[in-house]
Design an enzyme around this catalytic site. Structure first.
Site, mmCIF file in Angstrom:
data_model
loop_
_atom_site.group_PDB
_atom_site.id
_atom_site.type_symbol
_atom_site.label_atom_id
_atom_site.label_comp_id
_atom_site.label_asym_id
_atom_site.label_seq_id
_atom_site.Cartn_x
_atom_site.Cartn_y
_atom_site.Cartn_z
ATOM 1 N N LYS A 195 -3.179 -2.462 7.774
ATOM 2 C CA LYS A 195 -3.423 -3.864 7.890
ATOM 3 C C LYS A 195 -2.400 -4.830 7.207
ATOM 4 C CE LYS A 195 -5.551 -6.136 10.659
ATOM 5 N NZ LYS A 195 -5.042 -6.390 12.238
ATOM 6 N N ASP A 230 0.857 -1.227 -0.205
ATOM 7 C CA ASP A 230 -0.038 0.016 0.002
ATOM 8 C C ASP A 230 0.833 1.176 0.133
ATOM 9 O OD1 ASP A 230 -1.465 2.224 0.818
ATOM 10 O OD2 ASP A 230 -2.780 1.131 2.313
ATOM 11 N N TYR A 259 0.481 0.333 14.910
ATOM 12 C CA TYR A 259 -0.200 0.011 13.889
ATOM 13 C C TYR A 259 0.342 1.072 12.553
ATOM 14 C CZ TYR A 259 -4.302 -0.273 10.870
ATOM 15 O OH TYR A 259 -5.314 -0.652 9.974
HETATM 16 P P1 13P Z 1 -5.061 -0.426 4.984
HETATM 17 O O1 13P Z 1 -4.171 -1.278 5.657
HETATM 18 O O2 13P Z 1 -5.690 -1.488 3.773
HETATM 19 O O3 13P Z 1 -4.401 0.759 4.689
HETATM 20 O O4 13P Z 1 -6.538 -0.020 5.947
HETATM 21 C C1 13P Z 1 -6.129 0.829 6.972
HETATM 22 C C2 13P Z 1 -7.310 1.090 7.899
HETATM 23 O O5 13P Z 1 -7.224 1.251 8.980
HETATM 24 C C3 13P Z 1 -8.513 1.198 7.195
HETATM 25 O O6 13P Z 1 -9.819 1.636 8.192
HETATM 26 MG MG MG Z 2 -4.142 1.971 3.208
HETATM 27 MG MG MG Z 3 -4.944 -2.054 2.332
#
Ligand code: 13P
Ligand code: MG
Ligand code: MG
Ligand code: 13P
Length: 371
Positions: free
Chosen positions: A233, A11, A230
């Protein structure tokens, strides 16, 4: 011919929140790989799932190749500059280290790769999921490779009678790659005991016990273990070879009709059903629902066919409908109970802070004292 199939995804920024990469960023990744792949790759395809971009490629350099990983890293780095120029959200989100160091494992991007002796016909599936983590594949892999209720080939195809070896990683262990090999069918209950704990144990690879060939390679990255907090994800990718001595395409796809509940919905902190979507799908409801796409290919002498979009079929329209109902159902209970991840898995520090603030206001009362 020995060929390595490598999938690397990251990402590096998206439009309108964590929804989808911009056309310019996708073009930047594609152009970079196009211009720099000569002498490194045989073939490649670029796709996206939610806000994640995948580079799927073939080559003869083996797994963990510095040249291949550096090419992907540099492509993501170059495209991150475009993401910054456009002011995209989370530009460079998954590129957690400043410098490339040998291979991209441990730097942020997810990797799934395997070196194979190409069969005369080599069909395989490339899965990419968003708003979830590697444990999302545990249940579908268990059902497709160990359960004859889902994989009829375990009963009908003699070359699958011996079953499959599951290589499972303990992703909570950060000192080294802690793995265990367990054999289906005789270790079935042990496999099940580990795979039920999707945040701790994830399938890294599966091998045929008939031929020893690797059938599955899945990414196991836990971004929090790299960044210490964090940052997004872990949105996993997976390569699955199909047909012949392995499950048929449809047997691997079948378990995805369940829309099983996985971790990763909204802020990486909620539980939601995994919706099988078409390739290049975006994200919407409650930063989700968690999605998975699947591109089916054949590879021959390293050359890839065009992909077939495996979840682009009227059957999956009905499934998406049903999965949407499951998503609404669990969202009705908001943050209560199993709708939000347990304390240990929460991706945001907010609740920890709240408890710290409340701590001095707690009082200890004797059991016998009146209210
Ligand atoms: P991603 O990991 O896909 O960027 O999503 C992050 C997130 O917290 C969406 O609510
Ligand atoms: Mg993202
Ligand atoms: Mg993502
Ligand atoms: P075909 O007879 O169409 O090759 O299909 C065989 C198979 O295994 C389908 O699951």
């Amino acid at each position: 011919m020995k060929v390595t199939i490598t999938g690397i995804k990251a990402d590096i920024g998206s439009v309108g929140g964590h929804i989808k990469p911009s056309t310019r960023v996708l073009e930047a990744v594609k152009n970079y790989v196009e211009q720099h792949h000569k002498g490194v790759l045989i073939d490649f395809r670029i796709s996206y799932t939610g806000d994640d971009i995948s580079i799927l490629c073939t080559h003869t350099q083996g797994i963990c190749s510095e040249k291949v990983h550096k090419l992907a890293w540099d492509a993501f780095k170059a495209a991150t500059e475009v993401a910054k120029d456009q002011g995209l959200y989370g530009a460079g989100q998954d590129l957690l280290k400043d410098a490339f160091a040998g291979n991209v494992r441990g730097l942020g991007p997810a990797v799934a790769e395997m070196e194979i002796e190409e069969r005369p016909s080599e069909p395989f599936l490339f899965f990419a999921a968003d708003k979830t983590d590697p444990g999302a594949y545990n249940l579908p892999l268990y059902l497709a490779f160990a359960d004859p209720m889902y994989c009829s080939g375990l009963l009908l195809s003699p070359s699958m009678f011996k079953g499959f070896t599951f290589r499972i990683m303990d992703v909570a262990y950060t000192e080294a790659d802690r793995i265990i090999d367990l054999n289906a069918p005789e270790d079935l209950y042990d496999i099940a005991a580990l795979l039920r704990d999707t945040e701790r144990f994830v399938v890294e690879a599966i091998f045929s016990r008939e031929t020893g060939e690797q059938v599955v390679a899945a990414s196991t990255t836990r971004l929090r273990n790299i960044a210490g907090k964090y940052t997004g994800k872990d949105d996993p990718i997976m390569i699955v070879r199909v047909q012949g001595n392995f499950p048929a395409t449809g047997e691997v796809l079948a378990p995805f009709h369940l829309g099983h509940y996985v971790a990763g919905f909204m802020r990486g902190s909620h539980v939601g059903p995994l919706m099988p979507v078409t390739q290049n799908s975006t994200i919407s409801f409650f930063d989700g629902p968690p999605i998975v796409s699947c591109a089916a290919y054949c590879v021959h002498e390293g050359r890839l066919t065009s992909p077939v979009d495996a979840f682009d079929h009227p059957f999956w329209e009905y499934v998406r409908h049903e999965v949407a109902k499951k998503a609404i159902e669990i969202r009705r209970q908001g943050f209560f109970g199993s709708a939000m991840l347990p304390y240990s898995e929460l991706e945001y520090g907010g609740l920890v802070k709240k408890l710290e603030i409340l701590e001095p206001r707690f009082v200890n009362r004797a059991h016998t004292q009146e209210v």
